[in-house]
Every structure is written in C-alpha cells, then in structure tokens.
Design a protein around this motif. Structure first.
Motif, PDB file in Angstrom:
ATOM      1  N   THR A 277      41.155 141.004  67.908  1.00 20.30           N
ATOM      2  CA  THR A 277      41.447 141.359  66.512  1.00 20.30           C
ATOM      3  C   THR A 277      41.644 140.154  65.607  1.00 20.30           C
ATOM      4  N   GLY A 278      41.987 139.000  66.205  1.00 21.11           N
ATOM      5  CA  GLY A 278      42.306 137.823  65.409  1.00 21.11           C
ATOM      6  C   GLY A 278      43.727 137.824  64.893  1.00 21.11           C
ATOM      7  N   HIS A 279      44.499 138.833  65.244  1.00 19.86           N
ATOM      8  CA  HIS A 279      45.897 138.907  64.791  1.00 19.86           C
ATOM      9  C   HIS A 279      46.740 137.825  65.468  1.00 19.86           C
ATOM     10  N   ILE A 280      47.609 137.208  64.693  1.00 22.36           N
ATOM     11  CA  ILE A 280      48.531 136.214  65.225  1.00 22.36           C
ATOM     12  C   ILE A 280      49.700 136.953  65.854  1.00 22.36           C
ATOM     13  N   LEU A 281      49.920 136.715  67.141  1.00 23.85           N
ATOM     14  CA  LEU A 281      50.987 137.380  67.878  1.00 23.85           C
ATOM     15  C   LEU A 281      52.288 136.585  67.849  1.00 23.85           C
TER      16      LEU A 281
ATOM     17  N   VAL B  83      58.190 128.721  76.035  1.00 24.64           N
ATOM     18  CA  VAL B  83      57.130 127.874  76.596  1.00 24.64           C
ATOM     19  C   VAL B  83      57.083 126.542  75.861  1.00 24.64           C
ATOM     20  N   VAL B  84      57.099 126.576  74.543  1.00 23.01           N
ATOM     21  CA  VAL B  84      57.045 125.344  73.751  1.00 23.01           C
ATOM     22  C   VAL B  84      58.270 124.478  74.030  1.00 23.01           C
ATOM     23  N   ALA B  85      59.406 125.091  74.241  1.00 19.67           N
ATOM     24  CA  ALA B  85      60.634 124.336  74.519  1.00 19.67           C
ATOM     25  C   ALA B  85      60.517 123.527  75.806  1.00 19.67           C
ATOM     26  N   GLU B  86      59.692 123.983  76.743  1.00 23.42           N
ATOM     27  CA  GLU B  86      59.520 123.276  78.025  1.00 23.42           C
ATOM     28  C   GLU B  86      58.574 122.082  77.924  1.00 23.42           C
ATOM     29  N   HIS B  87      57.848 121.957  76.821  1.00 24.20           N
ATOM     30  CA  HIS B  87      56.843 120.907  76.688  1.00 24.20           C
ATOM     31  C   HIS B  87      57.066 120.140  75.391  1.00 24.20           C
ATOM     32  N   PRO B  88      57.685 118.951  75.483  1.00 22.94           N
ATOM     33  CA  PRO B  88      57.953 118.154  74.276  1.00 22.94           C
ATOM     34  C   PRO B  88      56.672 117.883  73.481  1.00 22.94           C
ATOM     35  N   ASP B  89      56.824 117.714  72.198  1.00 27.14           N
ATOM     36  CA  ASP B  89      55.699 117.399  71.306  1.00 27.14           C
ATOM     37  C   ASP B  89      54.602 118.468  71.359  1.00 27.14           C
ATOM     38  N   SER B  90      55.009 119.727  71.400  1.00 25.62           N
ATOM     39  CA  SER B  90      54.005 120.782  71.464  1.00 25.62           C
ATOM     40  C   SER B  90      54.268 121.861  70.428  1.00 25.62           C
ATOM     41  N   SER B  91      53.241 122.628  70.173  1.00 25.57           N
ATOM     42  CA  SER B  91      53.354 123.821  69.346  1.00 25.57           C
ATOM     43  C   SER B  91      52.331 124.817  69.865  1.00 25.57           C
ATOM     44  N   LEU B  92      52.461 126.069  69.444  1.00 23.79           N
ATOM     45  CA  LEU B  92      51.641 127.110  70.024  1.00 23.79           C
ATOM     46  C   LEU B  92      51.363 128.189  68.985  1.00 23.79           C
ATOM     47  N   VAL B  93      50.148 128.696  68.984  1.00 20.93           N
ATOM     48  CA  VAL B  93      49.789 129.879  68.216  1.00 20.93           C
ATOM     49  C   VAL B  93      49.121 130.830  69.199  1.00 20.93           C
ATOM     50  N   ALA B  94      49.693 132.024  69.384  1.00 22.64           N
ATOM     51  CA  ALA B  94      49.110 133.032  70.266  1.00 22.64           C
ATOM     52  C   ALA B  94      48.340 134.022  69.398  1.00 22.64           C
ATOM     53  N   ILE B  95      47.049 134.173  69.693  1.00 19.35           N
ATOM     54  CA  ILE B  95      46.173 135.029  68.900  1.00 19.35           C
ATOM     55  C   ILE B  95      45.560 136.098  69.792  1.00 19.35           C
TER      56      ILE B  95
END
Length: 107
Positions: free
Chosen positions: A25-29, A9-21
């Motif tokens: 639980t608050g766990h980082i996926l 997903v991030v590769a499709e959108h320049p200048d982006s980053s992602l954190v899936a939570i």
C-alpha cells in the motif's frame, strides 16, 4: 505495536533510524530515530538501495538460497547479466550476517 517495535529496534543500534512501510500500500507503519538524529528517517537524502536489499534478502531466504545467519558480502559493484549495480559512493562491506539479532524484533 509496530511503532513500539521500531523504537526498540532503533534503540539497539546507535546512529540509526527506521521507516517501516507496507509495500503493498505504501502506507507508513512506523518511524523511529535515535537521539541526535531527529527527523533523519524522513529528511535524509540517501539512496534507496537498502530497499532493494530487503527485497533481495527476502527472495533469497524464501527460496532457501541463504538463511538469516548466512554471511553476505556487499561489494562496491555487482554485475548481473551484464548490468552493473553500484553502491552509493562506491561503499562496500565485507561478508557479514545480513540480519542483526534483535531482542525486540518479534514484538
């Protein structure tokens, strides 16, 4: 699988980053950054407003108020019951589709 999907997903959108939570639980996926953004997803000092946008969008879609293809504006200020909510740095966006189509999102 979540990490692979995040990277795609991030590769499709320049200048982006992602954190899936996982909200319950608050766990980082997953964590993904584009080249040149290194640890932006973890170290950037950005307002958490986008978290609310996801929650609001999910509620509106689940109640049939909008669909994933409904254009939605992002004003600099939005007032609900006399309380004004301001975007970071007064930013605003014209009406557009909230969800960008992604070939890998169902992965």
């Amino acid at each position: 699988m979540t990490t692979v999907a995040a990277v795609l997903v991030v590769a499709e959108h320049p200048d982006s980053s992602l954190v899936a939570i996982q909200p319950s639980t608050g766990h980082i996926l997953a964590i993904a950054n584009n080249a040149g953004y290194n640890d932006f997803a973890l170290t950037a000092a950005v307002a958490p407003g986008s978290t609310r946008k996801i929650i609001s969008a999910a509620a509106l879609i689940s109640h049939g108020v909008v669909t994933a293809n409904t254009p939605v504006a992002c004003p600099a200020v939005y007032t609900v019951q006399g309380i004004s909510y301001h975007n970071d740095k007064g930013e605003s966006e014209p009406a557009s589709t909230s969800f960008v189509p992604c070939a890998h999102c169902a992965t």
